[in-house]
Scaffold this motif. Sequence first.
Motif, short mmCIF file in Angstrom:
data_model
loop_
_atom_site.label_atom_id
_atom_site.label_comp_id
_atom_site.label_asym_id
_atom_site.label_seq_id
_atom_site.Cartn_x
_atom_site.Cartn_y
_atom_site.Cartn_z
N SER A 440 3.77 10.94 -2.49
CA SER A 440 4.91 11.22 -2.71
C SER A 440 5.11 11.87 -1.42
O SER A 440 6.40 11.51 -0.76
CB SER A 440 4.86 12.46 -3.52
OG SER A 440 6.29 13.00 -3.79
N TYR A 441 4.27 12.78 -0.55
CA TYR A 441 4.47 13.09 0.85
C TYR A 441 4.99 11.98 1.90
O TYR A 441 5.83 12.16 2.53
CB TYR A 441 3.52 14.17 1.25
CG TYR A 441 4.06 14.88 2.34
CD1 TYR A 441 4.91 16.14 2.14
CD2 TYR A 441 3.80 14.54 3.80
CE1 TYR A 441 5.29 16.92 3.37
CE2 TYR A 441 4.37 15.32 4.60
CZ TYR A 441 5.05 16.64 4.65
OH TYR A 441 5.30 17.47 5.46
N THR A 442 4.00 10.97 1.72
CA THR A 442 3.95 9.87 2.73
C THR A 442 5.18 8.96 2.56
O THR A 442 5.72 8.33 3.43
CB THR A 442 2.62 9.08 2.83
OG1 THR A 442 2.28 8.66 1.25
CG2 THR A 442 1.57 10.11 3.34
N ARG A 443 5.59 8.88 1.30
CA ARG A 443 6.82 8.06 1.09
C ARG A 443 8.05 8.91 1.73
O ARG A 443 8.89 8.06 2.16
CB ARG A 443 7.09 8.08 -0.57
CG ARG A 443 6.38 7.07 -1.17
CD ARG A 443 6.96 6.90 -2.47
NE ARG A 443 7.01 7.98 -3.48
CZ ARG A 443 6.46 8.06 -4.48
NH1 ARG A 443 5.17 7.54 -4.67
NH2 ARG A 443 6.53 9.17 -5.20
N GLY A 444 8.19 10.22 1.67
CA GLY A 444 9.32 10.75 2.43
C GLY A 444 9.10 11.23 3.61
O GLY A 444 9.95 11.71 4.28
N HIS A 445 8.14 10.83 4.34
CA HIS A 445 7.70 11.30 5.70
C HIS A 445 7.31 10.12 6.29
O HIS A 445 6.09 9.92 6.82
CB HIS A 445 6.82 12.64 5.87
CG HIS A 445 7.50 13.71 5.25
ND1 HIS A 445 7.31 13.93 3.78
CD2 HIS A 445 8.22 14.95 5.83
CE1 HIS A 445 8.02 15.27 3.36
NE2 HIS A 445 8.48 15.55 4.72
#
Length: 457
Positions: A440-445
């Motif tokens: 989830s974090y890598t998708r948004g960053h």
Amino acid sequence: MYAILDIETTGGKYNEEGITEIAIYKFDGREVVDQFISLVNPERPIQPFVANLTGINNQMLRSAPKFYEVAKRIVEITSDCVVVAHNASFDYRILRTEFSRLGFEYERQSLCTVELSKRLIPDQESYSLGKLVRSLGIPLSDRHRANGDAKATVKLFKLLLTKDLEKKIITDAVRVDTKKQVDDKLLRLIEQAPIATGIYYMHREDGTIIYIGKSKNIKKRLNQHFTNDNRKSRRIQEEVVNVSYEITGSELVALLKESEEIKRNTPKYNRALRRTKFDQALYKFIDDNGFINLKVSKADHRKTIITTFSNRQQAKSFMHRWAEEYNLCHKLVGLDTNKGNCFNYTIKQCFGACVFSENPQEYNPRVQQLIHNNSFDSQDMMIIDRGRDIDEQSVILIEEGKFRGIGYFNLNHQVNNIDILRSIITPMEHNRDAQHIIQSYTRGHKKLKIIKLSKND
């Protein structure tokens, strides 16, 4: 609070040694807040082999202050501190001996980084300071001089704090250092908090952790905790006596540590956060015409999951974004249920897989690329992010599609070998929550640095 120190001595018979140099760094768990470094005239000769080892000779110490002249400063800088040293039994014994000669009873709690390293970083070839820090990529200059060794011990201790998953170090220290509660205790706790990214631990008077949280600004978050008026906040305000912190630099590292340590420590006021934070997942299947279809539905870990989402709305948003990015047909990703061609084909944003104007051999590679970019499936990689200091970066290691742990390395120390990575990381559990957090974090960053590894690296 910790007093991390190193002492050089004259050598000689047991309890007859004298201090020739001392370096002390006062460390609050995040940064050095005070320091004291001095040569000391031991009023006795240095053993020749010690002079050769340290480079400190009798001539250098003739004009140095005697121990009684620096004793007051040592007492002040180590007051209310746990003394930390590499082979602490030696350094602490030497200090106590010197103070005893002055008729002063010097007592402090102590921690040994040799013992901590053996427990938290097992299977090292050597636990001597020089060899240990070199194997961990920690810079060391002026070996066998008090300042150089003390600086390296500070960096080693920071690493050990991050590897202390049971929080035994900080819990023991809190139990020792807890002061009597005062009326303005909450204001004091807010004032002491750092403006930094990391996780924080709220403690009762006996050191027990009652709440764990993460924030990009710990001071601001504590202010919110201590000014909220809801039932849970009021209970925390009544019970909390101390707050300890772990600066992570990276928000992603903070999220992962928060998730694992809530599960590990089960604080009484984190009950709601122990539950899994996602319920939607992305799956694939091949239809009768040979096209790879994507489908979002309730997470079922008996099936092969590509990635997960916090909720249905988030999933739908990403499916729209990916359909545009990879030129995918809305019908084949579950966004269009109408009969015939999808709407995007009408406006020429779909190449026509829905009406067989595009064949599976042309369409499927784009779906496979999306899957590859958004799943860990059997991949080896490291995610590089901010560190705790300006000269440091954090690293998250993923091996064979599984999250292995987190660590930190100096910018001057090139980390491209998976064996070195394994030695510097703090091992952490691979579970659905950790995988969801990372994906989830890598998708948004998108600016995160992700390096794919091979076993030959």
